[in-house]
Design a protein around this motif. Structure first.
Motif, PDB file in Angstrom:
ATOM      1  N   UNK A  64       0.841  -1.199   0.000  1.00  0.00           N
ATOM      2  CA  UNK A  64       0.000   0.000   0.000  1.00  0.00           C
ATOM      3  C   UNK A  64       0.878   1.251   0.000  1.00  0.00           C
ATOM      4  N   UNK A  65       1.938   1.210   0.822  1.00  0.00           N
ATOM      5  CA  UNK A  65       2.843   2.368   0.895  1.00  0.00           C
ATOM      6  C   UNK A  65       3.550   2.576  -0.447  1.00  0.00           C
ATOM      7  N   UNK A  66       3.967   1.456  -1.055  1.00  0.00           N
ATOM      8  CA  UNK A  66       4.653   1.570  -2.355  1.00  0.00           C
ATOM      9  C   UNK A  66       3.730   2.188  -3.408  1.00  0.00           C
ATOM     10  N   UNK A  67       2.421   1.929  -3.253  1.00  0.00           N
ATOM     11  CA  UNK A  67       1.441   2.509  -4.188  1.00  0.00           C
ATOM     12  C   UNK A  67       0.971   3.892  -3.712  1.00  0.00           C
ATOM     13  N   UNK A  68       1.546   4.336  -2.585  1.00  0.00           N
ATOM     14  CA  UNK A  68       1.188   5.641  -2.005  1.00  0.00           C
ATOM     15  C   UNK A  68      -0.302   5.719  -1.645  1.00  0.00           C
ATOM     16  N   UNK A  69      -0.789   4.640  -1.067  1.00  0.00           N
ATOM     17  CA  UNK A  69      -2.212   4.565  -0.699  1.00  0.00           C
ATOM     18  C   UNK A  69      -2.322   4.032   0.727  1.00  0.00           C
ATOM     19  N   UNK A  70      -3.432   4.382   1.407  1.00  0.00           N
ATOM     20  CA  UNK A  70      -3.626   3.833   2.756  1.00  0.00           C
ATOM     21  C   UNK A  70      -4.157   2.396   2.714  1.00  0.00           C
ATOM     22  N   UNK A  71      -4.012   1.721   3.837  1.00  0.00           N
ATOM     23  CA  UNK A  71      -4.539   0.356   3.989  1.00  0.00           C
ATOM     24  C   UNK A  71      -5.450   0.340   5.206  1.00  0.00           C
ATOM     25  N   UNK A  72      -6.642  -0.251   5.043  1.00  0.00           N
ATOM     26  CA  UNK A  72      -7.483  -0.513   6.220  1.00  0.00           C
ATOM     27  C   UNK A  72      -7.353  -2.013   6.465  1.00  0.00           C
ATOM     28  N   UNK A  73      -6.605  -2.348   7.490  1.00  0.00           N
ATOM     29  CA  UNK A  73      -6.232  -3.747   7.692  1.00  0.00           C
ATOM     30  C   UNK A  73      -7.017  -4.422   8.797  1.00  0.00           C
ATOM     31  N   UNK A  74      -7.093  -5.764   8.715  1.00  0.00           N
ATOM     32  CA  UNK A  74      -7.662  -6.580   9.781  1.00  0.00           C
ATOM     33  C   UNK A  74      -9.136  -6.259  10.042  1.00  0.00           C
TER      34      UNK A  74
ATOM     35  N   UNK B 126      -7.975   5.601  -5.805  1.00  0.00           N
ATOM     36  CA  UNK B 126      -7.856   4.155  -5.955  1.00  0.00           C
ATOM     37  C   UNK B 126      -6.404   3.790  -6.277  1.00  0.00           C
ATOM     38  N   UNK B 127      -5.993   2.557  -6.015  1.00  0.00           N
ATOM     39  CA  UNK B 127      -6.779   1.509  -5.367  1.00  0.00           C
ATOM     40  C   UNK B 127      -6.801   1.652  -3.838  1.00  0.00           C
ATOM     41  N   UNK B 128      -7.901   1.152  -3.257  1.00  0.00           N
ATOM     42  CA  UNK B 128      -8.026   1.122  -1.809  1.00  0.00           C
ATOM     43  C   UNK B 128      -7.606  -0.266  -1.338  1.00  0.00           C
TER      44      UNK B 128
END
Ligand code: FAD
Length: 331
Positions: A110-120, A154-156
Motif C-alpha cells: 500500500x505504501x509503495x502505491x502511495x495509498x492507505x490500507x485498512x487492515x484486519x 484508488x486503489x483502496x
C-alpha cells in the motif's frame, strides 16, 4: 479490470489457503455490493495450479505469477509483483486475507502505491455506494468504522481478519479465465533470502483447519477435570481448544488457545464449555458457523453469540452429552 476488485489470493504450493478462499468470498460480496467485477492474483511457486483452483469461484479472471523471484515468499518479491500487476490493471480495491504473510507485505505494498490500507477488518457496509469498514480497537473492546477519504484515490487496500467473511459464503461453480500475469521481475532487488522453511512448533495443532472444536474455559475449575471435556471432543471427532486462563495455567498448551492472543478459528461447530465469552475470546471464534454454549450463568455474554445455549452445570451436562452421542453412534 479498471475499477474492479482485485483479490490477492494466498496459496501454498498450488493450493488456495483457507484465508485465500475467505478473501475471494469477501471479493465476491464487495463486488456484488458495488456492482463491479472481481479478479484475482495468485503469486509464488505453483501459483498456476492455485489460480486454476481459484477460478472455480464465480469471479471474472485469475492471473498468476510463478517467476523465479517468487519461488519463496519475500516481502520485496511479492510487493513488487503485486504493485506491477496493480499498475497494469488499475483496480478500485485490492483485498487480501489478514494472514501473517499479508501483514508482512500488504502495508509495504500500500505504501509503495502511495495509498492507505485498512487492515484486519471484521466487516463492512455499503453506505450509498461508499464502503465503510469495521475494525476492532483496544484489544477488541470497541469496534470502529473506517472509510477511505475521497482524495485518497484508488486503489483502496483492505484486508479481512480470518473468519470475518466465511469461505462457506463463497459462490463456486465459476469458470474464470486463467492467465499468466506477464510480470518482468528481473530488475527487482530482493533483499532477503529464505534459508529454510520449518514448522514453528513441532506437532503444533492447526485449529484453523478443524471442522469441530470443543473449547473449555475456567468453568472446568481444575486440570484433573479436563478429561470429561476431552472425552466429549473425542466422541465428536473434534479438536480440543481453550480460553486463555486454561492455557495460562498450563492445563492445555498455548497452541490450543483461542482468541485475540491465540488462534482465530471458523469451524462448522464450536462448543464453548464453561467459557464466559470475554471479547478477547470471542474475536477468535465468532466466525464459527454454529456456536453451542454450556454455562451455568444464564447472563454469560457467550449466550449473546451462541446459536444454542445450555444453561446448567457442565459437570452434569458434558458427561450426559458424551453418553448420548456415544449411544447415538451405537458405541
Ligand atoms: P471466566 O471469564 O472466568 O468464565 C468462566 C465461565 O465458566 C463463567 O461464565 C462461569 O459462569 C462458567 N462456569 C463456572 N462454573 C461452571 C460450571 N460448573 N458449569 C458451567 N459453567 C460454569 N482470553 C481468551 O480466551 N483468549 C485470548 O486470546 C485472550 N487474550 C487476551 C489478551 C489480553 C490483552 C487480555 C487483557 C485478556 C485476554 N484474554 C483472552 C482473557 C479474557 O479477557 C478473559 O479473561 C478470558 O477469556 C476468560 O476466560 P474464561 O471464559 O474461561 O473464564
Amino acid at each position: 479490470m479498471a475499477n474492479g476488485i482485485l483479490v490477492i489470493v494466498e496459496q501454498n504450493d498450488g493450493k488456495v489457503s483457507r484465508i485465500g478462499w475467505e478473501a475471494l468470498a469477501a471479493g465476491q460480496e464487495l463486488g456484488a455490493s458495488l456492482n463491479v467485477e472481481v479478479h484475482a492474483l495468485a503469486l509464488g511457486q505453483n501459483a498456476a495450479a492455485a489460480a486454476k483452483e481459484a477460478a472455480t469461484a464465480q469471479i471474472k479472471s485469475v492471473a498468476f505469477a510463478e517467476n523465479k523471484e517468487l519461488a519463496y515468499y519475500t516481502p520485496d518479491g511479492f510487493c513488487a509483483a503485486a504493485k506491477m500487476f496493480i499498475e497494469k490493471t488499475s483496480p478500485a480495491y485490492v483485498l487480501a486475507g489478514h494472514s501473517y504473510q499479508a501483514r508482512d507485505y500488504l502495508p509495504k505494498l500500500a505504501t509503495a502505491c502511495n495509498r492507505p490500507l485498512i487492515g484486519d477488518c471484521i466487516g463492512y457496509r455499503n453506505e450509498g455506494g461508499a464502503l465503510v469498514f469495521v475494525r476492532q480497537a483496544f484489544q477488541g473492546k470497541i469496534n470502529a468504522d473506517y472509510s477511505f477519504l475521497p482524495q485518497s484515490g484508488a486503489p483502496h487496500f483492505v484486508s479481512f481478519q480470518a473468519g470475518a467473511i466465511s469461505s462457506d459464503k463463497l459462490q463456486r461453480g465459476g469458470s474464470a479465465s486463467v492467465a499468466e500475469a506477464g510480470l518482468d521481475l528481473s530488475g527487482v532487488h530482493i533483499r532477503t533470502k529464505v534459508l529454510e522453511i520449518f514448522e514453528g512448533v513441532k506437532g503444533k495443532v492447526d485449529l484453523t483447519k478443524a471442522d469441530i472444536i470443543v473449547s473449555v474455559g475456567r468453568g472446568i475449575k481444575e486440570k484433573d477435570k479436563l478429561s470429561i471435556v476431552e472425552e466429549l471432543a473425542k466422541v465428536m471427532g473434534a479438536e480440543l481448544a481453550a480460553s486463555r486462563p486454561v492455557c495460562d495455567d498450563g492445563w492445555l498448551p498455548i497452541d490450543r488457545q483461542i482468541g485475540s492472543s491465540g488462534q482465530t478459528v471458523s469451524p462448522k461447530l464450536y462448543v464453548a464449555v464453561g467459557i464466559s465469552g470475554a471479547i478477547q475470546h470471542i474475536v477468535g471464534m465468532k466466525g464459527a458457523r454454529t456456536i453451542v454454549a454450556i454455562n451455568k450463568d444464564e447472563r454469560a455474554p457467550i449466550f449473546d453469540l451462541a446459536d444454542y445455549g445450555i444453561v446448567g452445570d457442565l459437570f452434569e451436562i458434558v458427561p450426559a452429552l458424551t453418553a448420548a452421542i456415544k449411544e447415538a453412534k451405537g458405541a
